[in-house]
Design a protein around this motif. Structure first.
Motif, short mmCIF file in Angstrom:
data_model
loop_
_atom_site.label_atom_id
_atom_site.label_comp_id
_atom_site.label_asym_id
_atom_site.label_seq_id
_atom_site.Cartn_x
_atom_site.Cartn_y
_atom_site.Cartn_z
N SER A 3 -3.28 18.15 -15.94
CA SER A 3 -4.41 17.73 -15.13
C SER A 3 -4.04 16.65 -14.13
O SER A 3 -4.81 16.35 -13.22
CB SER A 3 -5.53 17.20 -16.04
OG SER A 3 -5.08 16.05 -16.75
N GLY A 4 -2.85 16.03 -14.30
CA GLY A 4 -2.44 14.95 -13.41
C GLY A 4 -3.05 13.61 -13.76
O GLY A 4 -2.91 12.63 -13.02
N LYS A 5 -3.70 13.50 -14.94
CA LYS A 5 -4.37 12.26 -15.32
C LYS A 5 -3.40 11.20 -15.83
O LYS A 5 -3.72 10.02 -15.85
CB LYS A 5 -5.42 12.53 -16.41
CG LYS A 5 -6.58 13.41 -15.94
CD LYS A 5 -7.43 12.69 -14.92
CE LYS A 5 -8.65 13.52 -14.55
NZ LYS A 5 -9.49 12.84 -13.54
N TRP A 6 -2.22 11.60 -16.29
CA TRP A 6 -1.25 10.62 -16.75
C TRP A 6 0.15 11.17 -16.57
O TRP A 6 0.36 12.38 -16.47
CB TRP A 6 -1.48 10.25 -18.22
CG TRP A 6 -1.34 11.41 -19.18
CD1 TRP A 6 -2.32 12.22 -19.64
CD2 TRP A 6 -0.12 11.90 -19.78
NE1 TRP A 6 -1.81 13.18 -20.48
CE2 TRP A 6 -0.46 13.01 -20.60
CE3 TRP A 6 1.21 11.50 -19.71
CZ2 TRP A 6 0.49 13.71 -21.31
CZ3 TRP A 6 2.16 12.22 -20.43
CH2 TRP A 6 1.79 13.30 -21.23
N ILE A 25 1.64 5.98 -16.14
CA ILE A 25 0.51 5.95 -15.21
C ILE A 25 -0.65 6.69 -15.85
O ILE A 25 -0.53 7.86 -16.20
CB ILE A 25 0.88 6.59 -13.86
CG1 ILE A 25 2.06 5.85 -13.21
CG2 ILE A 25 -0.32 6.59 -12.92
CD1 ILE A 25 2.54 6.49 -11.92
N VAL A 26 -1.76 5.98 -16.05
CA VAL A 26 -2.96 6.57 -16.66
C VAL A 26 -4.18 6.12 -15.89
O VAL A 26 -4.15 5.11 -15.17
CB VAL A 26 -3.09 6.17 -18.14
CG1 VAL A 26 -1.96 6.75 -18.97
CG2 VAL A 26 -3.12 4.66 -18.30
#
Length: 339
Positions: free
Chosen positions: A229-232, A241-242
């Protein structure tokens, strides 16, 4: 009824179908066993079997040196008189990710994707996409045992063993996000040297494994991880990165908000200048705030006042001169009262 016999030469059965719905059928008294329409589509009621090699293949254009049992990969796009098709060549490196399959020695079922005319010879090479086929192998990554996964080897067109959960003499490149697994070895190759080559039977089933995951013992090692999902994301440099973090406690050496960062000492200074309290326990009281103990009053013993002598009546009970002198000495011996 009876037997239809053809001679030794090429024999023809001519059927003059006219429209797309016309079919040539082979029937029993009650059902159709198989049929073929004017376009050449062949339909069987039961399974269509083959006694040849147990593999399923499709034809591809290939470079001139790709032959039977070679591992092949995508190479380029070629425009021909037939149509635009992808072409294949021998694999060129270890852990190559764009593999297609293995050139079959004689497929049991072949899709002639490059042919239009039934009578013409097969165009291209048959690339096995599934089934059991011979594969050229090398021992560059260790001896091969039945059950080992196989990937492309440094030797062009050859396969080698792959151990995703352990040691590999030839390391997986860190720049490779995944490797193409050709299939599973059904026979082994106990090579005398690492440069020896041979041919083993492989059950071809092309799949892709993420190469940056290494499962060893109770730990998992990775180069880079990220959510679909690209969320983290988490890279091998330790950068996480979160979108949001929820925790009972966070310990850090430096606190940053975008491009502004403060250390522990800088944070203390900021809190003190803003009147904040940095101690976790109340400070000890200053000497000026400690009350002095009140003095205890000193009391002196009271000296009893001597009662005057009772006048004697008729001289009875009157002290003698000697007794009077003793009483006077007793009174003077008592300490005087402290004012």
């Amino acid at each position: 009824t009876g037997t239809l016999i053809f001679g030794n030469n090429t024999s023809n059965i001519q059927w003059n179908g006219l429209t797309s719905g016309d079919k040539l059928k082979f029937n029993t008294a009650t059902t159709t066993l198989f049929s073929m329409d004017v376009s050449g589509e062949f339909i069987c009621k039961a399974a269509c079997s083959s006694n040849g090699s147990p593999d399923y293949a499709e034809t591809f254009f290939a470079s001139d040196d790709a032959d039977a049992a070679n591992v092949v990969a995508m190479v380029a796009t070629s425009t021909t008189d037939y149509q635009t098709q992808d072409i294949v060549q021998k694999s060129q490196m270890a852990y190559q990710s764009d593999l297609v399959g293995v050139v079959s020695t004689g497929p049991g079922f072949l899709i002639r994707a490059l042919n239009d005319d039934v009578d013409e010879i097969t165009i291209g090479v048959p690339v096995a996409l599934a089934g059991r086929v011979p594969v050229k192998v090398t021992a560059e990554n260790g001896p091969i045992a039945a059950g080992d996964l196989l990937v492309s080897a440094p030797t062009p067109g050859h396969a080698m063993r792959y151990n995703p959960g352990g040691q590999n003499p030839i390391s997986v490149p860190t720049s490779t996000p995944f490797v193409a697994v050709i299939g599973t070895a059904l026979s082994g190759f106990d090579a005398p040297t690492s440069t020896a080559t041979s041919t083993v039977t492989v059950f071809v089933g092309l799949e892709h494994n993420f190469s940056n995951l290494n499962f060893g013992g109770d730990k998992t090692f990775a180069f880079d991880l990220s959510a679909k999902s690209g969320k983290w994301s988490l890279n091998q440099g330790g950068l996480l990165i979160v979108d949001e973090v929820q925790a009972q406690k966070i310990t850090t050496n430096e606190l940053c908000v975008e491009d502004v960062c403060v250390s522990k000492d800088q944070l203390k200074t900021l809190l003190q200048s803003a009147g904040g309290q940095t101690q976790t326990s109340p400070p000890p009281p200053s000497p000026a705030s400690i009350p002095s103990p009140e003095p205890t009053p000193t009391t002196s013993p009271q000296t009893p006042t001597p009662e005057p002598p009772t006048p004697a009546e008729d001289g009875i009970g009157a002290p003698t001169p000697t007794e009077q002198q003793g009483q006077a000495e007793s009174v003077s011996a008592e300490p005087a009262a402290i004012p």
